[in-house]
Write a protein that holds these residues in place. Structure first.
Motif, PDB file in Angstrom:
ATOM      1  N   ASP A   1       0.851  -1.191   0.000  1.00 38.29           N
ATOM      2  CA  ASP A   1       0.000   0.000   0.000  1.00 38.29           C
ATOM      3  C   ASP A   1       0.891   1.246   0.000  1.00 38.29           C
ATOM      4  OD1 ASP A   1      -1.646   2.211   0.827  1.00 38.29           O
ATOM      5  OD2 ASP A   1      -3.118   0.774   1.565  1.00 38.29           O
ATOM      6  N   ARG A   2       0.771   2.078  -1.030  1.00 35.04           N
ATOM      7  CA  ARG A   2       1.635   3.248  -1.167  1.00 35.04           C
ATOM      8  C   ARG A   2       1.449   4.238  -0.013  1.00 35.04           C
ATOM      9  NH1 ARG A   2       1.287   5.988  -6.914  1.00 35.04           N
ATOM     10  NH2 ARG A   2       2.850   7.301  -5.886  1.00 35.04           N
ATOM     11  N   ARG A   3       0.241   4.296   0.539  1.00 29.96           N
ATOM     12  CA  ARG A   3      -0.002   5.225   1.643  1.00 29.96           C
ATOM     13  C   ARG A   3       0.765   4.798   2.886  1.00 29.96           C
ATOM     14  NH1 ARG A   3      -6.296   4.538   1.796  1.00 29.96           N
ATOM     15  NH2 ARG A   3      -5.510   2.416   1.425  1.00 29.96           N
TER      16      ARG A   3
ATOM     17  N   LEU B   1       4.465   5.446   2.307  1.00 29.37           N
ATOM     18  CA  LEU B   1       4.719   6.880   2.472  1.00 29.37           C
ATOM     19  C   LEU B   1       4.738   7.245   3.952  1.00 29.37           C
ATOM     20  CD1 LEU B   1       4.997   9.787   1.415  1.00 29.37           C
ATOM     21  CD2 LEU B   1       2.494   9.885   1.339  1.00 29.37           C
ATOM     22  N   GLY B   2       3.782   6.701   4.711  1.00 29.73           N
ATOM     23  CA  GLY B   2       3.729   6.973   6.142  1.00 29.73           C
ATOM     24  C   GLY B   2       4.977   6.499   6.856  1.00 29.73           C
TER      25      GLY B   2
ATOM     26  N   LYS C   1      -1.487  16.697   1.815  1.00 29.88           N
ATOM     27  CA  LYS C   1      -0.406  17.111   0.920  1.00 29.88           C
ATOM     28  C   LYS C   1       0.105  18.502   1.269  1.00 29.88           C
ATOM     29  CE  LYS C   1       0.856  17.697  -3.936  1.00 29.88           C
ATOM     30  NZ  LYS C   1       0.460  17.501  -5.351  1.00 29.88           N
TER      31      LYS C   1
ATOM     32  N   ALA D   1      -1.101   8.574   8.406  1.00 35.96           N
ATOM     33  CA  ALA D   1      -1.175   7.942   7.085  1.00 35.96           C
ATOM     34  C   ALA D   1      -1.163   6.424   7.199  1.00 35.96           C
ATOM     35  CB  ALA D   1      -0.010   8.418   6.218  1.00 35.96           C
TER      36      ALA D   1
ATOM     37  N   SER E   1      -4.543   5.160   9.151  1.00 34.64           N
ATOM     38  CA  SER E   1      -5.786   5.365   8.414  1.00 34.64           C
ATOM     39  C   SER E   1      -5.861   4.473   7.180  1.00 34.64           C
ATOM     40  CB  SER E   1      -5.927   6.834   7.996  1.00 34.64           C
ATOM     41  OG  SER E   1      -4.862   7.219   7.156  1.00 34.64           O
ATOM     42  N   ALA E   2      -4.697   4.067   6.646  1.00 24.85           N
ATOM     43  CA  ALA E   2      -4.685   3.208   5.461  1.00 24.85           C
ATOM     44  C   ALA E   2      -4.843   1.732   5.808  1.00 24.85           C
ATOM     45  CB  ALA E   2      -3.387   3.417   4.688  1.00 24.85           C
TER      46      ALA E   2
ATOM     47  N   LEU F   1       2.469  13.010  -4.605  1.00 26.65           N
ATOM     48  CA  LEU F   1       1.243  12.985  -3.805  1.00 26.65           C
ATOM     49  C   LEU F   1       0.069  13.456  -4.668  1.00 26.65           C
ATOM     50  CD1 LEU F   1       2.293  14.412  -0.313  1.00 26.65           C
ATOM     51  CD2 LEU F   1       1.717  12.067  -0.882  1.00 26.65           C
TER      52      LEU F   1
ATOM     53  N   GLU G   1      -5.594  16.976  -3.681  1.00 27.21           N
ATOM     54  CA  GLU G   1      -6.743  16.760  -2.782  1.00 27.21           C
ATOM     55  C   GLU G   1      -7.880  17.681  -3.153  1.00 27.21           C
ATOM     56  OE1 GLU G   1      -4.430  15.445   1.280  1.00 27.21           O
ATOM     57  OE2 GLU G   1      -4.422  17.535   0.714  1.00 27.21           O
TER      58      GLU G   1
END
Length: 507
Positions: free
Chosen positions: A270-272, A275-276, A337, A387, A390-391, A501, A504
């Motif tokens: 998962d990219r999120r 990233l986190g 972002k 991040a 929540s993902a 990113l 949004e």
């Protein structure tokens, strides 16, 4: 899978806040130990005659072993019971604190810190698990976890100041011995007041996987640490680093085919979440690296006392701690972002500005940019945590939380490593004394400011003073370059995130 639920678990509802208080007391030594040693480093360097490389290992061994053991110790708690693992962890942590406090040589302190990490890795995940099992109400559980996180952040913030006070009035070993009274108090409280809770005796415990990641991380970091050392064969560093990489590669291959993996590979895809983890790793690396640099400069170069050094660092660490409660409201107003790009840019600018300032006195400019740096990096950390959590699916929240903790610990360990390596390489180039004097000195004199000060103290007299002055000048020059590099890394990360990113939607 068999689940054992003890009758004691009914106590949870009646005494849940008391149980939380006991758990928090158990957590405090682990959180403080992450940063309390930073201010004591110059003093113990001279007391133990520790080389620059040994100093890096004294600091690094704790978070690196913690990173490798957090997941398996969490699983062990699920298997045999969290209360039991917590008691084992506190006992080991207490014994290790005693041994560390009375270490008579760098190698003994490194081994004691490794044992501290073993105890800490048993304490951290099971305290979270006990809180989750204790608070059945979701709102109360959220409050309890928030208190847990706040204590962790506050402990890290208080560490340098507390370390300065202790070193100032006692000796460096006392920074470890202060753990003992708390541990002696909390073990009986846990024994009496914390229920056994739920355990899963049939749950597999993947010790081989834990060994792979632990050995892989340590070998890889050792290879990186020694690759630039003049007195260490280059080929040995490269071979050890490659072997460490192979161990880590084997670990991830095993995770993909394992029926009971330590890390859920779907989460890592998962990219999120990736990233986190990056947003937890990078700021943590920068925070501890900056503290490591600052503690040495304030005491070795500007001759500040340990307590003054701790107080000097307080605005930086305190503003980082304060960022947590404010991040959520800022995030809801300007979006993920915009927030990340803004605070990364601010932290980058702060490093550039700090590189131009003189740290010999605490000016208004130093105060301002220290607060901006601490706050902005603190926001990045909390946003990274948000991040990840929540993902992650609700049924994988525990594993996601462990991955977040691993990012923190790896950031702590590798931040010291990379800051230390860069600082050392620049210091070597900037350290200038006459060729005649250099021939009389041991080879390691220009490896680090700690090495130079040890040689200068042993030599004494006019030659000793020449070495000290050369070391101070070299360190100040190295300090400027390192801060510019740190600012550049954060600026590059901010620019990359501008493009990767997603945009949004406006509320």
């Amino acid at each position: 899978m068999k689940l054992e639920k003890t009758s004691e678990e009914s106590i949870n509802v009646k005494n849940e806040w008391l149980i939380l208080a006991i758990i928090i007391v158990a957590l405090i030594p682990v959180t403080i130990d992450a940063t309390i040693l930073h201010v004591a480093i110059p003093t113990l360097t001279l007391s133990l005659g520790a080389s620059g490389n040994e100093v890096l290992w004294i600091i690094d061994i704790y978070p690196l072993i913690m990173a490798g053991l957090l997941l398996p110790m969490g699983i062990l708690g699920d298997k045999i019971g969290h209360k039991k693992v917590l008691l084992f962890g506190l006992t080991i942590f207490g014994i290790a604190s005693f041994l560390a406090g009375f270490s008579s040589a760098p190698i003994y302190l490194i081994l004691s810190r490794a044992l501290l990490a073993l105890g800490g890795s048993m304490i951290m995940p099971v305290t979270l698990a006990i809180i989750s099992q204790t608070f059945a109400n979701e709102a109360k559980r959220g409050t309890a976890l928030g208190i847990w996180a706040a204590v962790g952040t506050a402990g890290a913030a208080v560490g340098p100041v507390l370390g300065g006070i202790i070193v100032e009035h006692y000796w460096w070993g006392a920074v470890f011995l202060i753990n003992l009274p708390l541990i002696l108090i909390v073990i009986p409280l846990i024994w009496i007041g914390v229920p056994k809770g739920i355990s899963s005796p049939d749950k597999p415990w993947v010790l081989i996987d834990a060994a792979l990641v632990l050995v892989g991380v340590i070998l890889f970091v050792y290879g990186v640490k020694t690759i630039f050392k003049e007195d260490h064969p280059l080929w040995i560093s490269i071979v050890i680093g490659i072997v460490g990489f192979i161990f880590l590669r084997l670990f991830f291959k095993k995770q993909k085919i394992s029926s009971s993996p330590m890390i859920d590979m779907e989460l890592l895809q998962d990219r999120r979440i990736l990233l986190g983890m990056l947003l937890c790793f990078v700021p943590m690396a920068v925070i501890v690296g900056f503290e490591f640099l600052l503690a040495q400069e304030l005491q070795f170069v500007h001759k500040r006392s340990p307590i003054d050094a701790g107080l000097f660092m307080l605005p930086f660490v305190a503003s980082s701690a304060v960022a947590g409660p404010l991040t959520g409201s800022i995030l809801s107003k300007i979006g993920f972002k915009n927030l990340i790009i803004t605070v990364l840019s601010l932290s980058s600018l702060s490093f550039f500005m700090l590189s131009q300032l003189d740290f010999s006195s605490f000016t208004a400019s130093l105060l301002f940019w220290s607060i901006v740096l601490g706050f902005s990096l603190g926001v990045v950390l909390i946003a990274g945590t948000t991040a990840i959590m929540s993902a992650a699916p609700l049924d994988k929240a525990g594993m996601a939380g462990s991955m977040e903790s691993i990012s923190y610990e790896l950031g702590t360990g590798l931040g010291i490593t990379f800051f230390g390596i860069i600082l050392s390489q620049i210091f070597i180039k900037k350290f200038v004394v006459s060729d005649e004097l250099l021939k009389e000195l041991p080879k390691q004199v220009n490896n680090s400011i700690g090495d130079a000060m040890i040689v200068a103290n042993e030599l004494g007299g006019e030659k000793g003073e020449i070495i000290k002055k050369a070391a101070m000048t070299a360190f100040k020059d190295a300090h400027d370059v390192v801060l510019v590099l740190a600012g550049t890394v954060l600026a590059i990360l901010a620019i990359i995130l501008v493009f990767i990113l997603p945009k949004e939607k406006n509320n």
